[in-house]
Design an enzyme around this catalytic site. Structure first.
Site: not given
Length: 312
Positions: A227, A256, A275
């Site tokens: 994370r 993000e 990601h």
């Protein structure tokens, strides 16, 4: 039983899923196209339905998330009704995320990113010595499914891998030792590579800060596939600029998407991907989710404990 499926399963994955509930009626759609009527009719939903759509799920008995994380579904407000079983997809992403992060690490160690830049610039450059994982000490924070997959990859290349988790327990294949998170700062100074697959929690947010990087071995590599909020990003940049870290690979950031003006983009020896280590890019992820969901449909019908059930 009415089962609403929000994931892009192909025919083989649908067959796996439907074998878990042969008498059920399955409806396939997407998260973007699902209607309130479909949600209301569902006894089970396979896929991470947006939390703000959950009020329409009046008959729901099972919500099977397609993610390993479940932060958005458990909070003081009780996003998921108390009588609904909530399960996550732990075990679906080990191969995908570990291979992605392993490739990023090797690219840094072998200077492949710089050689790619040279290729685009039409420059024939020797960038000098590289490093290897053989005989290195790798410290993996978060020794669950993804961490264990990563440990096996490193071990196969001759690395000595130590895992960290809340409780030691059994030592999975690929690890030489398992320690608790309480020992983190005792282990950081000896690690050549520090890798995190930790979830987001009060205990992990901001853990990788100046104190953390100062404790790391000079010239070590840092990898984060867990994370983004684990890392104090200014402190990571400082550790790279000072060459305390030889390099860092991250697939997660805060926020993000990462803003175009973030200083992370220009940090030296930092390899960023958006990601994408998990998601559905590797076919095995959806294979695994279909199998987990089928198992939980069987357990639900039989009144048995569910796999990956989350308390909420």
């Amino acid at each position: 039983m009415n089962v609403l499926v929000l994931l892009p399963f192909h025919d083989g994955q649908r067959a796996t899923l439907e074998a878990g509930a042969p008498d059920a009626e399955f409806v396939y759609t997407t998260k973007a196209d699902v209607t309130d009527e479909q949600i209301e009719a569902a006894d089970a939903i396979i896929g991470s339905l947006a939390p703000d759509r959950l009020p329409a799920a009046r008959n729901l008995k099972l919500l099977q998330l397609n993610s390993a994380g479940y932060d958005n579904y458990v909070n003081p407000a009780g996003t998921v009704p108390a009588d609904v079983k909530l399960t996550c997809a732990v075990g679906a992403y080990g191969q995908a995320v570990s291979e992605h992060m392993f490739a990023m690490l090797l690219a840094l160690m072998k200077r492949l990113i710089g050689y790619r830049d040279d290729q685009r610039a039409h420059e024939w450059t020797d960038r000098g010595p590289v490093t290897t994982l053989a005989n290195t000490r790798v410290l993996v924070l978060g020794a669950g499914d993804i961490g264990a997959h990563f440990a096996r990859l490193c071990s196969a290349m001759g690395a000595h891998v130590c895992g960290l988790r809340r409780h030691v327990g059994e030592v999975p294949e690929g690890f030489e030792a398992m320690r608790t998170m309480d020992e983190l700062f005792d282990l950081l100074p000896d690690a050549d590579v520090v890798v995190s697959f930790l979830p987001s929690s009060d205990a992990t947010r901001g853990l990788a800060d100046k104190k953390f990087f100062d404790a790391c071995k000079q010239g070590c590599y840092f990898v984060n596939g867990g994370r983004g909020d684990l890392v104090v990003q200014d402190d990571l940049i400082a550790a790279l600029e000072s060459t305390k870290l030889a390099g860092a690979a991250i697939d997660v950031t805060t926020p993000e998407p990462l803003p175009a003006d973030s200083p992370l983009w220009d940090a030296p020896n930092l390899f960023i991907t958006p990601h994408v280590a998990g998601q559905f890019h590797l076919y095995t992820v959806l294979d695994n989710i279909a199998a987990i969901a089928a198992e939980n449909l069987r357990h639900l019908a039989a009144g048995e404990p569910l796999r990956n059930e989350v308390a909420h």
